[in-house]
Design an enzyme around this catalytic site. Structure first.
Site, PDB file in Angstrom:
ATOM      1  N   MET A 120       0.862  -1.172   0.000  1.00 34.77           N
ATOM      2  CA  MET A 120       0.000   0.000   0.000  1.00 34.77           C
ATOM      3  C   MET A 120       0.901   1.226   0.000  1.00 34.77           C
ATOM      4  O   MET A 120       2.072   1.147   0.365  1.00 34.77           O
ATOM      5  CB  MET A 120      -0.912   0.009   1.229  1.00 34.77           C
ATOM      6  CG  MET A 120      -0.190  -0.018   2.554  1.00 34.77           C
ATOM      7  SD  MET A 120      -1.322  -0.108   3.980  1.00 34.77           S
ATOM      8  CE  MET A 120      -1.811  -1.820   3.891  1.00 34.77           C
ATOM      9  N   SER A 121       0.375   2.340  -0.425  1.00 37.42           N
ATOM     10  CA  SER A 121       1.141   3.578  -0.352  1.00 37.42           C
ATOM     11  C   SER A 121       1.130   4.078   1.084  1.00 37.42           C
ATOM     12  O   SER A 121       0.202   3.804   1.848  1.00 37.42           O
ATOM     13  CB  SER A 121       0.544   4.641  -1.277  1.00 37.42           C
ATOM     14  OG  SER A 121      -0.749   5.016  -0.831  1.00 37.42           O
TER      15      SER A 121
END
Length: 447
Positions: A120-121
């Site tokens: 995920m960012s």
């Protein structure tokens, strides 16, 4: 995935569908919160097309205890998904991108069941804080460890210039995904597949090093690859997601490595194999029986007393700070014990074989005697040996030793593809008072 399209139209909610307008609004919000002051970074944020690096997004449909988990994949190129997808891309929170290390070049939109997030960012606040701490300037050599989709790498590359920013990503699918999208932005960035714990000596040394995942102690390779005058920023992962620490390592012009550790509200998730403690399963039991009341002289410390909470993570081990509905709960999951301040001033309720609040009372008294430090020195001079932390000199100084990587991350789990959910509720960085979200892979993190 469908092709991305630019538009100046307004969606059904009345929010502009134009990504440039959303970028400007995001920058304004960062400035209004006092989180953004570097003019070069501000310009990079205004120009960075986040939607190119985050062309899809998973949305968790299930609650935190669900198994298997239900997800929904949004495709940024599909007109029915575009507005919701853009909301996720530009709200500044983390964006969920990959389940169980899956390939990222042929994902199908819509509902999907099972799996855990392996990439995920990182939330933008944590990214901006780290990059501002690094003080990035044109012409520097920049290394991003575990860049995930490449947000922090792209921002740094926009400042340092083409051919001077490098990323090391363990997951080959994510590395290829990031490289392909970064190439579309024309920033001259190179992403290599490898274990980020080893850094990337081939293109070093580096003036600036950023880690997109937390580590319990600093890998010697990272320090070795830091150039004279260089700066390195990473999250130090403790056993609890409640009390992250940010470590800044600087190398003096004469080559000495100096490190300062500070607590804070945000940090990045730990490397894969590092097990956080969680109090999720204790919540209904605490609701039913908060414990027996007793007197205490310790009022609940402020949540922004970061120096104290960071010391507590090491000196009162095994505790998790769990906030639900505005009530502080301190839980020792392995000891099946907890403490809940109140009711009223001067009392606390405790339950279990361990008096959790007594442990905090003892640490708080030591922290007071040490002068209420908010920063700690970390000795990295041993070159791979034990890393000692101290609040300074004097008989009352707080001291502890960071756990070694080899003992903090068991070999059996170090190369696992995924782990069960440990911490969640919003995605991205570690943040106090968040609920449970999926963990990060070993040598990635997403930035």
């Amino acid at each position: 995935m469908g092709a991305l399209t630019g538009s100046g139209s307004t969606g059904p909610s009345g929010v502009s569908a134009d990504p440039s307008s959303r970028r400007a609004a995001l920058v304004r919000s960062l400035e209004a919160e006092g989180e953004l002051s570097d003019p070069r970074l501000r310009d990079a944020l205004l120009r960075l097309r986040r939607e190119v690096l985050l062309p899809h997004a998973y949305v968790r449909v299930s609650g935190p205890a669900a198994d298997p988990i239900d997800w929904r994949l949004l495709d940024g190129g599909h007109p029915d998904d575009r507005e919701e997808w853009l909301d996720l891309v530009y709200d500044g929170d983390s964006v969920l991108l990959q389940r169980d290390g899956e390939p990222l070049d042929a994902l199908g939109r819509g509902p999907v069941t099972g799996g855990h997030m392996t990439s995920m960012s990182t939330g933008l606040l944590a990214t901006v804080k780290a990059l501002e701490t690094l003080r990035i300037e044109p012409g520097q050599r920049f290394l991003d460890l575990g860049p995930g989709p490449g947000i922090s790498l792209a921002l740094a590359a926009a400042v340092v210039g083409p051919g001077r920013a490098f990323g090391v990503e363990r997951d080959r699918h994510m590395a290829a995904f990031a490289q392909r999208n970064l190439d579309r932005l024309g920033l001259g960035v190179r992403v290599v597949t490898g274990d980020a714990l080893d850094g990337h000596p081939a293109s070093g040394p580096y003036d600036r090093v950023h880690s997109g995942f937390g580590v319990p102690s600093v890998p010697a390779a990272w320090v070795d690859q830091l150039a004279p005058g260089g700066r390195l920023v990473t999250t130090l992962a403790t056993r609890t997601p409640s009390w992250p620490g940010q470590l800044l390592v600087t190398r003096t012009p004469r080559g000495r490595a100096e490190a300062v550790l500070q607590g804070g509200r945000r940090g990045t998730r730990p490397l894969l194999g590092y097990r956080w403690l969680t109090s999720v399963h204790h919540r209904p039991r605490i609701e039913a029986d908060p414990g027996r009341p007793r007197a205490t002289r310790l009022a609940p410390p402020d949540r922004d007393a970061y120096g104290f909470w960071l010391a507590a993570a090491y000196l009162a081990e095994g505790l998790v700070w769990d906030f639900q509905e505005g009530v502080m709960r301190i839980v020792a999951p392995d000891d099946d014990s907890w403490a809940v301040p109140g009711p009223g001033e001067g009392t606390v309720r405790v339950r279990g074989r361990r008096d959790v609040w007594a442990d905090l009372e003892a640490v708080h008294e030591r922290w007071e005697r040490a002068g209420r430090p908010d920063a700690y020195r970390v000795d990295l001079s041993d070159g791979g040996g034990p890393q000692h932390v101290t609040s300074g000199g004097g008989a009352h100084a707080l001291e502890w030793t960071l756990p070694a990587l080899a003992t903090a991350v068991p070999v059996s789990s170090a190369h696992a593809r995924s782990l069960p959910a440990q911490h969640g509720g919003g995605a991205g960085p570690v943040e106090q008072a968040e609920s449970i979200v999926p963990p990060m892979r070993r040598a990635g993190g997403g930035a």
